[in-house]
Design an enzyme around this catalytic site. Structure first.
Site, PDB file in Angstrom:
ATOM      1  CB  SER A 166      -0.856  -0.002   1.265  1.00 37.17           C
ATOM      2  OG  SER A 166      -1.553   1.216   1.411  1.00 37.17           O
ATOM      3  CE1 TYR A 205      -4.531  -1.906   4.750  1.00 35.91           C
ATOM      4  CE2 TYR A 205      -3.408   0.173   4.331  1.00 35.91           C
ATOM      5  CZ  TYR A 205      -4.068  -0.963   3.863  1.00 35.91           C
ATOM      6  OH  TYR A 205      -4.246  -1.143   2.503  1.00 35.91           O
TER       7      TYR A 205
HETATM    8  N1  LIG Z   1      -8.538  -0.005  -1.902  1.00 33.35           N
HETATM    9  C1  LIG Z   1      -7.479   0.732  -1.586  1.00 33.35           C
HETATM   10  O1  LIG Z   1      -7.528   1.962  -1.580  1.00 33.35           O
HETATM   11  C2  LIG Z   1      -6.160   0.069  -1.288  1.00 33.35           C
HETATM   12  C3  LIG Z   1      -5.006   0.872  -1.246  1.00 33.35           C
HETATM   13  C4  LIG Z   1      -3.799   0.284  -0.977  1.00 33.35           C
HETATM   14  C5  LIG Z   1      -3.722  -1.088  -0.781  1.00 33.35           C
HETATM   15  N2  LIG Z   1      -4.871  -1.845  -0.812  1.00 33.35           N
HETATM   16  C6  LIG Z   1      -4.725  -3.283  -0.597  1.00 33.35           C
HETATM   17  O2  LIG Z   1      -5.346  -3.969  -1.669  1.00 33.35           O
HETATM   18  C7  LIG Z   1      -5.657  -5.296  -1.257  1.00 33.35           C
HETATM   19  C8  LIG Z   1      -7.069  -5.637  -1.708  1.00 33.35           C
HETATM   20  O3  LIG Z   1      -8.000  -4.868  -0.979  1.00 33.35           O
HETATM   21  P1  LIG Z   1      -9.251  -4.150  -1.651  1.00 33.35           P
HETATM   22  O4  LIG Z   1      -9.042  -2.698  -1.521  1.00 33.35           O
HETATM   23  O5  LIG Z   1      -9.547  -4.713  -2.973  1.00 33.35           O
HETATM   24  O6  LIG Z   1     -10.377  -4.532  -0.569  1.00 33.35           O
HETATM   25  P2  LIG Z   1     -11.666  -5.465  -0.649  1.00 33.35           P
HETATM   26  O7  LIG Z   1     -12.207  -5.486   0.730  1.00 33.35           O
HETATM   27  O8  LIG Z   1     -12.565  -5.014  -1.765  1.00 33.35           O
HETATM   28  O9  LIG Z   1     -11.075  -6.905  -1.042  1.00 33.35           O
HETATM   29  C9  LIG Z   1     -10.339  -7.685  -0.117  1.00 33.35           C
HETATM   30  C10 LIG Z   1     -10.777  -9.149  -0.246  1.00 33.35           C
HETATM   31  O10 LIG Z   1      -9.993  -9.927   0.673  1.00 33.35           O
HETATM   32  C11 LIG Z   1     -10.863 -10.856   1.304  1.00 33.35           C
HETATM   33  N3  LIG Z   1     -10.326 -11.265   2.600  1.00 33.35           N
HETATM   34  C12 LIG Z   1     -10.349 -10.578   3.776  1.00 33.35           C
HETATM   35  N4  LIG Z   1      -9.801 -11.304   4.747  1.00 33.35           N
HETATM   36  C13 LIG Z   1      -9.399 -12.470   4.193  1.00 33.35           C
HETATM   37  C14 LIG Z   1      -8.757 -13.617   4.705  1.00 33.35           C
HETATM   38  N5  LIG Z   1      -8.438 -13.730   6.004  1.00 33.35           N
HETATM   39  N6  LIG Z   1      -8.481 -14.641   3.853  1.00 33.35           N
HETATM   40  C15 LIG Z   1      -8.825 -14.555   2.537  1.00 33.35           C
HETATM   41  N7  LIG Z   1      -9.456 -13.487   2.001  1.00 33.35           N
HETATM   42  C16 LIG Z   1      -9.737 -12.456   2.823  1.00 33.35           C
HETATM   43  C17 LIG Z   1     -12.194 -10.111   1.438  1.00 33.35           C
HETATM   44  O11 LIG Z   1     -13.304 -10.996   1.653  1.00 33.35           O
HETATM   45  C18 LIG Z   1     -12.259  -9.374   0.108  1.00 33.35           C
HETATM   46  O12 LIG Z   1     -12.884 -10.160  -0.887  1.00 33.35           O
HETATM   47  C19 LIG Z   1      -5.467  -5.316   0.259  1.00 33.35           C
HETATM   48  O13 LIG Z   1      -4.227  -5.929   0.577  1.00 33.35           O
HETATM   49  C20 LIG Z   1      -5.423  -3.848   0.620  1.00 33.35           C
HETATM   50  O14 LIG Z   1      -4.723  -3.602   1.808  1.00 33.35           O
HETATM   51  C21 LIG Z   1      -6.074  -1.301  -1.068  1.00 33.35           C
END
Ligand SMILES: NC(=O)c1ccc[n+]([C@@H]2O[C@H](COP(=O)([O-])OP(=O)(O)OC[C@H]3O[C@@H](n4cnc5c(N)ncnc54)[C@H](O)[C@@H]3O)[C@@H](O)[C@H]2O)c1
Length: 297
Positions: free
Chosen positions: A143, A156
């Site tokens: 991130s 986080y």
């Molecule tokens: N959206 C943002 O702005 C952003 C920015 C930087 C990094 N990220 C990172 O991107 C990645 C994806 O997140 P996202 O934003 O798409 O969120 P999201 O919540 O849409 O998707 C995350 C998915 O992970 C699944 N999940 C949660 N806990 C789990 C577990 N213990 N085992 C297996 N699956 C699990 C959830 O059910 C969900 O389907 C994450 O690592 C997040 O930290 C997101």
């Protein structure tokens, strides 16, 4: 460097939603076979159904915080498709908190999903990739918070910093141990449209903490501004394009999509080249890498 994905096998953790779903879709659009894993059975089934319109998809329910589930995921991918070429360590969760108030359960939850999961992914998949010997790549979604620390981001940011360092270590180890067929990319998105601000859906045990968290006005403001930022964040398709370009180019880093000059400078200064000697700070890395490569030959 993997430029052609057709016939490749791509595994995405947290693939039922957000960035993971979009990465899986991007793999199918490029001709790959896909395995998506998620802790949520309902959204996993929906995602498999919609993604199957584009190609071969296997869904595997599992919790990335449990090593046995990640090992079972790797085995399920090999059983179905015979190999694994790309692992996306993508599953992740966010919950705002004050460092001394966050419960131990919540720290453990975030460390498990964001950090231990990546150790699990490396240990379950990389030995298989090395044994396969063909083109493989590990991508981890860290991130922008992996190189910055914002108020309310304690668990986080800590975990996202950790997985950035772990993947830099993986990249260095693959080079110095003489493993040419496995590439590494670590992705540091700024804010991207997704469901990340509704993490309690994946951890019923934490539902009781939401009200307590939001009674703190600073945390309530952090979560409100994050929800707004995520709703208006980078479209997922744009990030997906950047990630597949980085895999194709063999880039270790996908830097955050920060838009202001100061933040861009921080991203480039801190993140770019921490482990690759492109940065002015660790200029001892280049000779060290050379001598270790010689030792591995
Ligand atoms: N959206 C943002 O702005 C952003 C920015 C930087 C990094 N990220 C990172 O991107 C990645 C994806 O997140 P996202 O934003 O798409 O969120 P999201 O919540 O849409 O998707 C995350 C998915 O992970 C699944 N999940 C949660 N806990 C789990 C577990 N213990 N085992 C297996 N699956 C699990 C959830 O059910 C969900 O389907 C994450 O690592 C997040 O930290 C997101």
């Amino acid at each position: 460097m993997m430029k052609d994905f057709s016939g490749k096998v791509v595994v995405v953790t947290g693939g039922a939603s957000g960035i993971g779903y979009a990465l899986a879709e991007g793999a199918l659009d490029r001709g790959a076979k896909v395995v998506i894993s998620d802790i949520r059975e309902d959204t996993l089934a929906e995602a498999v159904a919609t993604l199957s319109a584009k190609g071969e998809v296997l869904g595997v329910k599992g919790d990335v915080a449990k090593y046995e589930d990640v090992e079972a995921l790797a085995q399920a991918a090999v059983d179905r498709f015979g190999k694994v070429n790309v692992l996306f360590n993508n599953a992740g969760v966010f919950a705002a908190g004050v460092t001394w108030e966050v419960s131990l359960e919540q720290y453990d939850w975030v460390i498990g999903v964001n950090q231990r999961s990546v150790i699990h992914g490396i240990k379950a998949f990389v030995p298989r990739m090395i044994a396969q010997g063909d083109e493989c790549h590990v991508v981890t979604v860290s991130s922008g918070a992996g190189i910055t620390v914002n108020p309310g981001f304690c668990s986080y940011s800590m975990t996202k910093h950790a997985v950035l360092a772990l993947n830099e270590a993986l990249w260095l180890d693959l080079q110095t141990q003489g493993v040419p067929n496995v590439g590494v990319t670590v992705v540091m998105p700024g804010v991207v449209q997704s469901k990340i601000m509704f993490p309690e859906k994946t951890s019923g045990a934490l539902e009781g903490e939401v009200a307590q968290r939001l009674s703190n006005p600073v945390l309530a403001a952090v979560e409100a501004s994050m929800r707004d930022a995520v709703d208006n964040g980078l479209p997922r398709a744009e990030l997906v394009r950047m990630v597949y370009d980085a895999i194709g180019n063999g880039d270790l880093y996908v830097l955050p999509n920060f838009t202001d000059e100061g933040s861009q400078a921080i991203a480039q200064g801190i993140a770019l080249g921490r482990a690759t000697a492109q940065n002015w700070y660790p200029n001892l890395i280049a000779p060290l890498l050379e001598s270790m490569k010689e030792a591995a030959q």
